[in-house]
Design a protein around this motif. Sequence first.
Motif, PDB file in Angstrom:
ATOM      1  N   ALA A  94       0.843  -1.202   0.000  1.00 16.55           N
ATOM      2  CA  ALA A  94       0.000   0.000   0.000  1.00 16.55           C
ATOM      3  C   ALA A  94       0.875   1.247   0.000  1.00 16.55           C
ATOM      4  O   ALA A  94       1.858   1.345   0.749  1.00 16.55           O
ATOM      5  CB  ALA A  94      -0.922  -0.007   1.208  1.00 16.55           C
ATOM      6  N   ARG A  95       0.510   2.208  -0.833  1.00 18.67           N
ATOM      7  CA  ARG A  95       1.317   3.410  -0.991  1.00 18.67           C
ATOM      8  C   ARG A  95       0.490   4.675  -1.208  1.00 18.67           C
ATOM      9  O   ARG A  95       1.063   5.741  -1.465  1.00 18.67           O
ATOM     10  CB  ARG A  95       2.306   3.231  -2.144  1.00 18.67           C
ATOM     11  CG  ARG A  95       1.668   2.727  -3.449  1.00 18.67           C
ATOM     12  CD  ARG A  95       2.738   2.205  -4.395  1.00 18.67           C
ATOM     13  NE  ARG A  95       2.206   1.762  -5.679  1.00 18.67           N
ATOM     14  CZ  ARG A  95       1.767   0.530  -5.937  1.00 18.67           C
ATOM     15  NH1 ARG A  95       1.784  -0.391  -4.982  1.00 18.67           N
ATOM     16  NH2 ARG A  95       1.333   0.202  -7.136  1.00 18.67           N
ATOM     17  N   THR A  96      -0.807   4.567  -1.090  1.00 21.65           N
ATOM     18  CA  THR A  96      -1.629   5.757  -1.253  1.00 21.65           C
ATOM     19  C   THR A  96      -2.941   5.598  -0.492  1.00 21.65           C
ATOM     20  O   THR A  96      -3.460   4.483  -0.343  1.00 21.65           O
ATOM     21  CB  THR A  96      -1.911   6.010  -2.751  1.00 21.65           C
ATOM     22  OG1 THR A  96      -2.637   7.227  -2.896  1.00 21.65           O
ATOM     23  CG2 THR A  96      -2.697   4.882  -3.384  1.00 21.65           C
ATOM     24  N   GLY A  97      -3.444   6.721   0.006  1.00 14.90           N
ATOM     25  CA  GLY A  97      -4.708   6.736   0.734  1.00 14.90           C
ATOM     26  C   GLY A  97      -5.002   8.134   1.228  1.00 14.90           C
ATOM     27  O   GLY A  97      -4.118   9.006   1.265  1.00 14.90           O
ATOM     28  N   SER A  98      -6.228   8.365   1.628  1.00 16.37           N
ATOM     29  CA  SER A  98      -6.602   9.660   2.187  1.00 16.37           C
ATOM     30  C   SER A  98      -6.070   9.783   3.613  1.00 16.37           C
ATOM     31  O   SER A  98      -5.651   8.793   4.235  1.00 16.37           O
ATOM     32  CB  SER A  98      -8.124   9.794   2.197  1.00 16.37           C
ATOM     33  OG  SER A  98      -8.684   8.898   3.148  1.00 16.37           O
ATOM     34  N   GLU A  99      -6.105  11.003   4.146  1.00 14.37           N
ATOM     35  CA  GLU A  99      -5.665  11.207   5.530  1.00 14.37           C
ATOM     36  C   GLU A  99      -6.508  10.381   6.492  1.00 14.37           C
ATOM     37  O   GLU A  99      -5.975   9.757   7.428  1.00 14.37           O
ATOM     38  CB  GLU A  99      -5.741  12.690   5.898  1.00 14.37           C
ATOM     39  CG  GLU A  99      -5.236  12.986   7.311  1.00 14.37           C
ATOM     40  CD  GLU A  99      -5.244  14.464   7.641  1.00 14.37           C
ATOM     41  OE1 GLU A  99      -4.767  14.830   8.738  1.00 14.37           O
ATOM     42  OE2 GLU A  99      -5.745  15.268   6.821  1.00 14.37           O
ATOM     43  N   ALA A 100      -7.809  10.340   6.265  1.00 10.96           N
ATOM     44  CA  ALA A 100      -8.684   9.556   7.142  1.00 10.96           C
ATOM     45  C   ALA A 100      -8.347   8.070   7.072  1.00 10.96           C
ATOM     46  O   ALA A 100      -8.374   7.368   8.092  1.00 10.96           O
ATOM     47  CB  ALA A 100     -10.149   9.787   6.761  1.00 10.96           C
ATOM     48  N   GLU A 101      -8.016   7.583   5.875  1.00 15.85           N
ATOM     49  CA  GLU A 101      -7.633   6.171   5.743  1.00 15.85           C
ATOM     50  C   GLU A 101      -6.336   5.877   6.487  1.00 15.85           C
ATOM     51  O   GLU A 101      -6.221   4.840   7.163  1.00 15.85           O
ATOM     52  CB  GLU A 101      -7.478   5.815   4.270  1.00 15.85           C
ATOM     53  CG  GLU A 101      -8.761   5.684   3.496  1.00 15.85           C
ATOM     54  CD  GLU A 101      -8.476   5.289   2.063  1.00 15.85           C
ATOM     55  OE1 GLU A 101      -8.721   4.117   1.716  1.00 15.85           O
ATOM     56  OE2 GLU A 101      -7.975   6.148   1.301  1.00 15.85           O
ATOM     57  N   TRP A 102      -5.350   6.760   6.343  1.00 20.17           N
ATOM     58  CA  TRP A 102      -4.090   6.527   7.054  1.00 20.17           C
ATOM     59  C   TRP A 102      -4.304   6.573   8.562  1.00 20.17           C
ATOM     60  O   TRP A 102      -3.679   5.801   9.317  1.00 20.17           O
ATOM     61  CB  TRP A 102      -3.027   7.534   6.624  1.00 20.17           C
ATOM     62  CG  TRP A 102      -2.422   7.240   5.278  1.00 20.17           C
ATOM     63  CD1 TRP A 102      -2.588   7.939   4.125  1.00 20.17           C
ATOM     64  CD2 TRP A 102      -1.566   6.134   4.954  1.00 20.17           C
ATOM     65  NE1 TRP A 102      -1.889   7.349   3.097  1.00 20.17           N
ATOM     66  CE2 TRP A 102      -1.253   6.245   3.582  1.00 20.17           C
ATOM     67  CE3 TRP A 102      -1.042   5.071   5.686  1.00 20.17           C
ATOM     68  CZ2 TRP A 102      -0.433   5.331   2.915  1.00 20.17           C
ATOM     69  CZ3 TRP A 102      -0.224   4.148   5.032  1.00 20.17           C
ATOM     70  CH2 TRP A 102       0.072   4.283   3.669  1.00 20.17           C
ATOM     71  N   ASN A 103      -5.186   7.434   9.037  1.00 21.65           N
ATOM     72  CA  ASN A 103      -5.495   7.463  10.470  1.00 21.65           C
ATOM     73  C   ASN A 103      -6.136   6.153  10.898  1.00 21.65           C
ATOM     74  O   ASN A 103      -5.803   5.609  11.970  1.00 21.65           O
ATOM     75  CB  ASN A 103      -6.430   8.632  10.779  1.00 21.65           C
ATOM     76  CG  ASN A 103      -5.733   9.970  10.686  1.00 21.65           C
ATOM     77  OD1 ASN A 103      -4.502  10.051  10.794  1.00 21.65           O
ATOM     78  ND2 ASN A 103      -6.498  11.043  10.483  1.00 21.65           N
ATOM     79  N   ARG A 104      -7.044   5.618  10.083  1.00 22.72           N
ATOM     80  CA  ARG A 104      -7.649   4.316  10.410  1.00 22.72           C
ATOM     81  C   ARG A 104      -6.600   3.213  10.374  1.00 22.72           C
ATOM     82  O   ARG A 104      -6.632   2.281  11.200  1.00 22.72           O
ATOM     83  CB  ARG A 104      -8.780   4.018   9.412  1.00 22.72           C
ATOM     84  CG  ARG A 104      -9.434   2.650   9.604  1.00 22.72           C
ATOM     85  CD  ARG A 104     -10.142   2.521  10.928  1.00 22.72           C
ATOM     86  NE  ARG A 104     -10.741   1.218  11.120  1.00 22.72           N
ATOM     87  CZ  ARG A 104     -10.090   0.157  11.627  1.00 22.72           C
ATOM     88  NH1 ARG A 104      -8.815   0.265  11.987  1.00 22.72           N
ATOM     89  NH2 ARG A 104     -10.705  -0.995  11.797  1.00 22.72           N
ATOM     90  N   ALA A 105      -5.651   3.308   9.450  1.00 19.80           N
ATOM     91  CA  ALA A 105      -4.612   2.288   9.329  1.00 19.80           C
ATOM     92  C   ALA A 105      -3.666   2.280  10.517  1.00 19.80           C
ATOM     93  O   ALA A 105      -2.948   1.281  10.741  1.00 19.80           O
ATOM     94  CB  ALA A 105      -3.821   2.488   8.039  1.00 19.80           C
ATOM     95  N   ASN A 106      -3.642   3.358  11.288  1.00 20.12           N
ATOM     96  CA  ASN A 106      -2.791   3.421  12.477  1.00 20.12           C
ATOM     97  C   ASN A 106      -3.362   2.642  13.652  1.00 20.12           C
ATOM     98  O   ASN A 106      -2.675   2.472  14.667  1.00 20.12           O
ATOM     99  CB  ASN A 106      -2.572   4.878  12.895  1.00 20.12           C
ATOM    100  CG  ASN A 106      -1.572   5.592  12.012  1.00 20.12           C
ATOM    101  OD1 ASN A 106      -0.670   4.978  11.446  1.00 20.12           O
ATOM    102  ND2 ASN A 106      -1.722   6.907  11.885  1.00 20.12           N
ATOM    103  N   GLU A 107      -4.591   2.175  13.532  1.00 22.40           N
ATOM    104  CA  GLU A 107      -5.194   1.419  14.635  1.00 22.40           C
ATOM    105  C   GLU A 107      -4.604   0.007  14.697  1.00 22.40           C
ATOM    106  O   GLU A 107      -4.015  -0.491  13.736  1.00 22.40           O
ATOM    107  CB  GLU A 107      -6.714   1.396  14.479  1.00 22.40           C
ATOM    108  CG  GLU A 107      -7.330   2.792  14.562  1.00 22.40           C
ATOM    109  CD  GLU A 107      -8.835   2.779  14.490  1.00 22.40           C
ATOM    110  OE1 GLU A 107      -9.450   1.735  14.812  1.00 22.40           O
ATOM    111  OE2 GLU A 107      -9.415   3.816  14.105  1.00 22.40           O
TER     112      GLU A 107
END
Length: 268
Positions: free
Chosen positions: A156-169
Motif C-alpha cells: 500500500a502506498r496511497t490513501g486519504s488522511e482519514a484512511e491513514w489514520n484508520r490504518a494506524n489502529e
Amino acid sequence: MAEFPGAEAAEADADYAIVGAPLDVSTTFHPGARFGPDRVRRFARPFDGYDRRTDQHFSELVTDAGDVTAWDDVPAYLEFLKTQLADNRDDGRVPLLLGGEHTVSVAGVRAADPDVYVCLDAHLDLYEAYAGNELSHATVTRHALETADRAVLLGARTGSEAEWNRANEADVTVVPPEDVPSWSPSFDDERVYLSVDIDAADPGFAPGTGTPAPFGLEPRELRDVVRAVAPSAVGFDVVEVNDRDDGQAAALAGKLLQEFVFTHADAE
C-alpha cells in the motif's frame, strides 16, 4: 466463456474451483474490470500445467465453475456470490475468485470467515464510503474487518488522511512496497484470506487496471508473498484486471493464481 486453461478436474474431484465475478460498477478511473475473468483465462493459455517446484499438476486440482453474472444491485450480488463461494467450500473446494472490481472480495471474505485478511494492494481501501457509496472498491478493507480480526496490507502506498489514520489502529498493519521483500508472515493457527489487487504491481508490469499507482511491486515480489501466505489461506482472489493493456495484468494475475494453487496444494 472459455474455462481457465488446465482447469480440467471433474467438479467432484477438484480441490479448487475458479469462480469469475465480473462486477464493474464502482470503478473510479479506468472501467473494464467486467472483462477481468475472461481476460485472465485468455492470457493463461500459454501456461504449463505442471509445476516442477511442487511436483503438482493443475489439471488434477482445479475446476472452473464459470462466472457468477453481475448486476447493479451490489448488496444483493455480493450476497448471492457469497452463497456460490460457500457452496463450493461446503463441497470441499477452495474458491479461487476472479474479479471484477475489488468489491467482490467482500463476498469472498464473508464466505471464508477468516481470522486475518491479507491484501496485496496499492491502496488502503479503508474509506467508510467513497463518492457516497458504502460498497465501493475503495471500502473493501473496512468491510473485510467486519469479518476478520485484523488486516495486513502489503504494497500500500496511497490513501486519504482519514484512511491513514484508520490504518494506524491496532487491527491494521501496513507494509510499504520497499519493505515487502523482507516481510514474512506469522499466522500461527489463524485462518487467512489472501486478496491480490493487481494494482499492487507497479503499472509498468500491470498497466491494465482501474487505478494504477506508480512505485509498486515487481512480479516476483507478488509471487513470493503468494507463496508465503498460501499455506495458511482458506480463500483467495485476484481482482481489478481490465482490458486496457496488451495482457500484462491478466497474465500476471493468472500466474499468481497458479502459484497459489501449487503452493497451497503442496502444503496440504
